[in-house]
Write an enzyme that holds these catalytic residues in place. Sequence first.
Site: not given
Length: 222
Positions: A27, A64, A90-92
């Site tokens: 997402t 996310a 965790v998307k960075c």
Amino acid sequence: MKFFIDTASLDEIKAANELGVLDGVTTNPSLIAKIVKDSTNFTYADFKAHIAKICEIVDGPVSAEVTTLKAGEMIAQGEELAAIHKNIVVKCPLTVDGLKAIKHFSSNGIKTNATLVFSPTQALLAAKAGADFVSPFVGRLDDISTSGMELVRQIVTIYDNYGYLTEVIVASVRNPLHVVESAMVGADIATIPYSVIKQLANHPLTDKGLEKFMEDAAVMKP
């Protein structure tokens, strides 16, 4: 090769999961915005609750994305996201601050997805910082007359050369050809919109063959 679905729609995730080919979900803020565009009261708590619902549907990684730009803020938000469910990734964004956050997360057992990657050097930095996944955006590169799939090939080659364990997620997939090319160059994962997932199963000759089979079957007596 693994298939992720690139959406925040619970209905699309459920439909794709029923096909038996879904390995995870990605997402981003834009996808979240699509499902809440008519809501004037959508809060960050609502966002986290929505991500939790996704995790209940799919038994696999759910990316996310953080919505801040400074490393310290990314770390604080990412730790909050990671606490939602064991499958959260965790998307960075691949920026200097994003790298700092990725290194922090990888050192503390939180899975990460380095996103908005458009060059092999960005992908190399992501792997060195300990990212679990890296997401090159092929469609957006194609949009500016640059070969997105060539970038994927370069990343796969670099990772193979040095034994990096970071998995390559081909993102910004626009059509079935992107999926085929991803498999051909050895990408680990393609994250695919639901509309394209459905296209993967379709072929006009299949439809034509079925039409003929049904015509022939109709002559059989009960």
